[in-house]
Motif scaffolding. Sequence first.
Motif, PDB file in Angstrom:
ATOM      1  N   ASN A  82      55.640  32.237  45.377  1.00 23.40           N
ATOM      2  CA  ASN A  82      55.968  30.966  44.725  1.00 23.40           C
ATOM      3  C   ASN A  82      54.752  30.051  44.713  1.00 23.40           C
ATOM      4  O   ASN A  82      53.883  30.132  45.591  1.00 23.40           O
ATOM      5  N   SER A  83      54.726  29.169  43.731  1.00 17.69           N
ATOM      6  CA  SER A  83      53.563  28.295  43.562  1.00 17.69           C
ATOM      7  C   SER A  83      53.353  27.359  44.747  1.00 17.69           C
ATOM      8  O   SER A  83      52.229  26.906  44.988  1.00 17.69           O
ATOM      9  N   ASP A  84      54.412  27.051  45.497  1.00 14.96           N
ATOM     10  CA  ASP A  84      54.260  26.142  46.632  1.00 14.96           C
ATOM     11  C   ASP A  84      53.884  26.875  47.920  1.00 14.96           C
ATOM     12  O   ASP A  84      53.714  26.254  48.962  1.00 14.96           O
ATOM     13  N   GLU A  85      53.767  28.211  47.861  1.00 16.21           N
ATOM     14  CA  GLU A  85      53.368  28.994  49.037  1.00 16.21           C
ATOM     15  C   GLU A  85      51.860  29.226  48.997  1.00 16.21           C
ATOM     16  O   GLU A  85      51.366  30.344  48.854  1.00 16.21           O
ATOM     17  N   ARG A  86      51.124  28.136  49.141  1.00 15.70           N
ATOM     18  CA  ARG A  86      49.675  28.185  48.962  1.00 15.70           C
ATOM     19  C   ARG A  86      48.995  29.083  49.994  1.00 15.70           C
ATOM     20  O   ARG A  86      48.055  29.813  49.662  1.00 15.70           O
ATOM     21  N   THR A  87      49.463  29.051  51.229  1.00 17.87           N
ATOM     22  CA  THR A  87      48.841  29.862  52.273  1.00 17.87           C
ATOM     23  C   THR A  87      48.933  31.350  51.955  1.00 17.87           C
ATOM     24  O   THR A  87      47.956  32.103  52.125  1.00 17.87           O
ATOM     25  N   ARG A  88      50.102  31.796  51.464  1.00 15.84           N
ATOM     26  CA  ARG A  88      50.260  33.209  51.114  1.00 15.84           C
ATOM     27  C   ARG A  88      49.323  33.605  49.971  1.00 15.84           C
ATOM     28  O   ARG A  88      48.735  34.690  49.976  1.00 15.84           O
ATOM     29  N   LEU A  89      49.176  32.705  49.008  1.00 17.75           N
ATOM     30  CA  LEU A  89      48.296  32.993  47.882  1.00 17.75           C
ATOM     31  C   LEU A  89      46.847  33.086  48.346  1.00 17.75           C
ATOM     32  O   LEU A  89      46.096  33.977  47.930  1.00 17.75           O
ATOM     33  N   GLU A  96      45.770  33.899  51.333  1.00 19.37           N
ATOM     34  CA  GLU A  96      45.590  35.133  52.116  1.00 19.37           C
ATOM     35  C   GLU A  96      45.483  36.360  51.211  1.00 19.37           C
ATOM     36  O   GLU A  96      44.666  37.249  51.465  1.00 19.37           O
ATOM     37  N   ALA A  97      46.304  36.387  50.154  1.00 22.71           N
ATOM     38  CA  ALA A  97      46.265  37.534  49.242  1.00 22.71           C
ATOM     39  C   ALA A  97      44.900  37.664  48.583  1.00 22.71           C
ATOM     40  O   ALA A  97      44.335  38.761  48.473  1.00 22.71           O
ATOM     41  N   PHE A  98      44.336  36.546  48.137  1.00 25.10           N
ATOM     42  CA  PHE A  98      43.023  36.596  47.486  1.00 25.10           C
ATOM     43  C   PHE A  98      41.915  36.909  48.496  1.00 25.10           C
ATOM     44  O   PHE A  98      41.012  37.703  48.216  1.00 25.10           O
ATOM     45  N   GLN A  99      41.983  36.290  49.655  1.00 28.95           N
ATOM     46  CA  GLN A  99      40.918  36.497  50.637  1.00 28.95           C
ATOM     47  C   GLN A  99      40.887  37.927  51.163  1.00 28.95           C
ATOM     48  O   GLN A  99      39.823  38.438  51.513  1.00 28.95           O
ATOM     49  N   ASN A 100      42.050  38.579  51.202  1.00 29.15           N
ATOM     50  CA  ASN A 100      42.130  39.948  51.721  1.00 29.15           C
ATOM     51  C   ASN A 100      42.064  41.003  50.615  1.00 29.15           C
ATOM     52  O   ASN A 100      42.400  42.165  50.850  1.00 29.15           O
ATOM     53  N   ASN A 101      41.653  40.587  49.409  1.00 24.59           N
ATOM     54  CA  ASN A 101      41.548  41.519  48.273  1.00 24.59           C
ATOM     55  C   ASN A 101      42.868  42.241  47.986  1.00 24.59           C
ATOM     56  O   ASN A 101      42.895  43.428  47.662  1.00 24.59           O
ATOM     57  N   GLN A 102      43.952  41.483  48.095  1.00 25.70           N
ATOM     58  CA  GLN A 102      45.271  42.047  47.845  1.00 25.70           C
ATOM     59  C   GLN A 102      45.891  41.531  46.543  1.00 25.70           C
ATOM     60  O   GLN A 102      47.053  41.805  46.260  1.00 25.70           O
ATOM     61  N   LEU A 103      45.132  40.785  45.760  1.00 24.35           N
ATOM     62  CA  LEU A 103      45.655  40.233  44.513  1.00 24.35           C
ATOM     63  C   LEU A 103      44.547  40.137  43.479  1.00 24.35           C
ATOM     64  O   LEU A 103      43.489  39.557  43.744  1.00 24.35           O
ATOM     65  N   LEU A 104      44.799  40.721  42.305  1.00 17.72           N
ATOM     66  CA  LEU A 104      43.789  40.714  41.242  1.00 17.72           C
ATOM     67  C   LEU A 104      43.789  39.408  40.467  1.00 17.72           C
ATOM     68  O   LEU A 104      42.721  38.867  40.172  1.00 17.72           O
ATOM     69  N   ALA A 105      44.975  38.896  40.119  1.00 18.37           N
ATOM     70  CA  ALA A 105      45.030  37.709  39.256  1.00 18.37           C
ATOM     71  C   ALA A 105      46.291  36.897  39.518  1.00 18.37           C
ATOM     72  O   ALA A 105      47.310  37.428  39.982  1.00 18.37           O
ATOM     73  N   ALA A 106      46.213  35.605  39.208  1.00 22.03           N
ATOM     74  CA  ALA A 106      47.374  34.721  39.303  1.00 22.03           C
ATOM     75  C   ALA A 106      47.292  33.690  38.194  1.00 22.03           C
ATOM     76  O   ALA A 106      46.198  33.324  37.743  1.00 22.03           O
ATOM     77  N   ILE A 107      48.452  33.234  37.734  1.00 29.95           N
ATOM     78  CA  ILE A 107      48.530  32.188  36.708  1.00 29.95           C
ATOM     79  C   ILE A 107      49.056  30.940  37.389  1.00 29.95           C
ATOM     80  O   ILE A 107      50.212  30.903  37.819  1.00 29.95           O
ATOM     81  N   ILE A 108      48.221  29.920  37.531  1.00 28.32           N
ATOM     82  CA  ILE A 108      48.611  28.733  38.293  1.00 28.32           C
ATOM     83  C   ILE A 108      48.172  27.464  37.561  1.00 28.32           C
ATOM     84  O   ILE A 108      47.220  27.483  36.786  1.00 28.32           O
ATOM     85  N   GLU A 167      38.441  25.850  50.075  1.00 30.11           N
ATOM     86  CA  GLU A 167      37.152  26.139  49.433  1.00 30.11           C
ATOM     87  C   GLU A 167      36.757  27.608  49.554  1.00 30.11           C
ATOM     88  O   GLU A 167      36.182  28.185  48.629  1.00 30.11           O
ATOM     89  N   VAL A 168      37.084  28.232  50.689  1.00 29.94           N
ATOM     90  CA  VAL A 168      36.758  29.645  50.882  1.00 29.94           C
ATOM     91  C   VAL A 168      37.423  30.490  49.800  1.00 29.94           C
ATOM     92  O   VAL A 168      36.804  31.387  49.214  1.00 29.94           O
ATOM     93  N   THR A 169      38.692  30.185  49.522  1.00 36.19           N
ATOM     94  CA  THR A 169      39.422  30.945  48.498  1.00 36.19           C
ATOM     95  C   THR A 169      38.851  30.685  47.118  1.00 36.19           C
ATOM     96  O   THR A 169      38.620  31.621  46.335  1.00 36.19           O
ATOM     97  N   ARG A 170      38.615  29.414  46.800  1.00 36.29           N
ATOM     98  CA  ARG A 170      38.103  29.080  45.472  1.00 36.29           C
ATOM     99  C   ARG A 170      36.749  29.734  45.202  1.00 36.29           C
ATOM    100  O   ARG A 170      36.446  30.101  44.064  1.00 36.29           O
ATOM    101  N   ASN A 171      35.951  29.895  46.227  1.00 37.41           N
ATOM    102  CA  ASN A 171      34.653  30.549  46.056  1.00 37.41           C
ATOM    103  C   ASN A 171      34.779  32.036  45.745  1.00 37.41           C
ATOM    104  O   ASN A 171      33.830  32.666  45.276  1.00 37.41           O
ATOM    105  N   LYS A 172      35.944  32.600  46.006  1.00 37.71           N
ATOM    106  CA  LYS A 172      36.178  34.020  45.730  1.00 37.71           C
ATOM    107  C   LYS A 172      36.838  34.249  44.368  1.00 37.71           C
ATOM    108  O   LYS A 172      37.116  35.391  44.001  1.00 37.71           O
ATOM    109  N   LEU A 173      37.071  33.168  43.635  1.00 40.20           N
ATOM    110  CA  LEU A 173      37.820  33.268  42.380  1.00 40.20           C
ATOM    111  C   LEU A 173      36.952  32.983  41.166  1.00 40.20           C
ATOM    112  O   LEU A 173      35.984  32.224  41.228  1.00 40.20           O
ATOM    113  N   THR A 174      37.338  33.601  40.049  1.00 46.11           N
ATOM    114  CA  THR A 174      36.745  33.315  38.745  1.00 46.11           C
ATOM    115  C   THR A 174      37.836  32.731  37.863  1.00 46.11           C
ATOM    116  O   THR A 174      38.890  33.349  37.664  1.00 46.11           O
TER     117      THR A 174
END
Length: 430
Positions: free
Chosen positions: A263-270, A272-284, A294-301
Motif C-alpha cells: 500500500n502507498s502508506d507502507e513507506r518502510t516496506r517500499l 526495504e523492497a527497493f534497497q534489497n533489490n526485491q522490486l523493479l518498479a512502482a507507480i507512486i 535519501e538512501v532509497t531515492r538514490n537507488k531509484l530512476t
Amino acid sequence: MTPRKYVPFLLGTLLLAALLLIPFSRDANPTSVKKPDGKSSVQPVPGELVVDQLANIHVNVSLSDPQFQQLQELNINFMMKYPHIQVKLTNEPSKNKAYDLWVLQSQQGEAADIILLDNGWVRPFAVRGFLKPADSILTGDALSDQMSGLLDPLKWNGYLWGIPKDLNPYMIVWSSSLLAEAGLKDPPADWDSYQSAALKIIELHPQASIVNWTAGDLQQQLAWLAAFQSEQSNVLNVLSVNESQEHQLEWFQDKETKVSRINSDERTRLEEAFQNNQLLAAIIPWNDYEMLNEVTRNKLTVDREQIYYPWLNGRSYVISSSSKSEEEAMQWIQEMTDINNQQVSYDRSGQLPARASLYAFNSSLQSVQSHIPPAWWKNVLDTNKTDVQLVSPDPFWPEKWQQRERLWEQFSENRFEIAAYLDALEALVK
C-alpha cells in the motif's frame, strides 16, 4: 440699546449656529465611514478603497485534516487582511461524498461560492452550467506565471473555468541496479522492452517483484497503462480498454505472484523492497517519492519521459454559477493561489505548486523557498496537452470514473481478477 450691548447677543447667536451646523458638515463628508456600532466614524486614508458593507462567502473543499488545518490558517490571515470579507470553510474529507454533495447543491442553485475541485471534474461541472468563467482572475504576472499543461485541462468552450492550486502526479520509479542487471541504462520505452526486462529479473531474482500495484488505485493503473501505449489515446476513456491495454492487464494476471501489493502508506516496506533489490518498479505520487529516505531515492530512476497526465491528480479553485459575491470570491482565490501561499502548501504537503516561478531558484523568492521542486517538472507541466490527454467534455465523466474505480477495488482487493474486471467493464459499456 447701545451698539456695544448688541455684541454679546450677536456672538452667542453665531456660536449657536456653528454648533447646530457641525452634525450636517460631518454627514456631508463623502469619505466618512460609520462603524457597524453606529457610534463613531473612521476617516479612511486618502486613496484607500471605501467598503460600505461586509461580504460573506462560502468555500467547499475535500482535504485531509492537516491540509484543511493549513487552509484554515491561510483563511484567517486573509480575513485579517480583508476584514470586509468573511469566509466560511466547509470540508468533506471523502472525495466521492463531496462530489455527490456538490453536484446536488449545484443543481439546486445552493452551491458554495468557491469549490476546490479535482481537475478532472472541472470540465464536467462547466458543461453542466455549474461554474462561472475564471479568466478574469488571471492577469499580469499571475497569468504569465501559469503553466500550459495545467491550464489546458481547465479550458472548455473558449473559457478558463478554474485556477490551479496544486498537483500530485503519479510517476513510475525504477530500481537503477535492477535495470542495469536487465541490460538497460534507462527505463524501458515500450511494452516489449519492459516484458524482456521483467523476465530477466524473474530469472536473476526469483523472489523479486516486477512491479508494485496498490489494490484499488485506478490512477496508478492508468498511469502504468499510458506509459506503454504506442499511441496516446483511449486511456482516459475510463469505461473501456483497448486491445493493447487488455493484453497488458492479462499478462499481469499470469504473473500475479511476481506483482507486489504494498500500500502507498507502507513507506518502510517500499523502501526495504527497493534497497534489497526485491522490486523493479512502482507507480507512486510525487509526494510519496519525496517522503522516501535519501538512501532509497538514490537507488531509484524516475521515468520523466512517461508522465502523460500530471494534471489528473491535481486540484483547482472554481467559482459557482450561483455565487452572488464573484468579486470577493476572485479576491480570495487570488490570495490562496499566490506564490507565497503555494510555497507554504508545498513545504507542508509535498504536493507540487502550480506557479512556474517556484520551479527554479529565484533571488526574490529566496526567503520563502526553503524547499524548491525540481526544475524538470516545469518542462513536464508547461507542455500543452492534446485532446487525447484531456478529459472529454462529458458531463458524467466523474461518475464513470467512480464506476471503474469501484470495479477495480472489487477485483483487486484480495487478488487480481483481471478477467472478471474486464468483463465487468464491458458490461458497463453495453
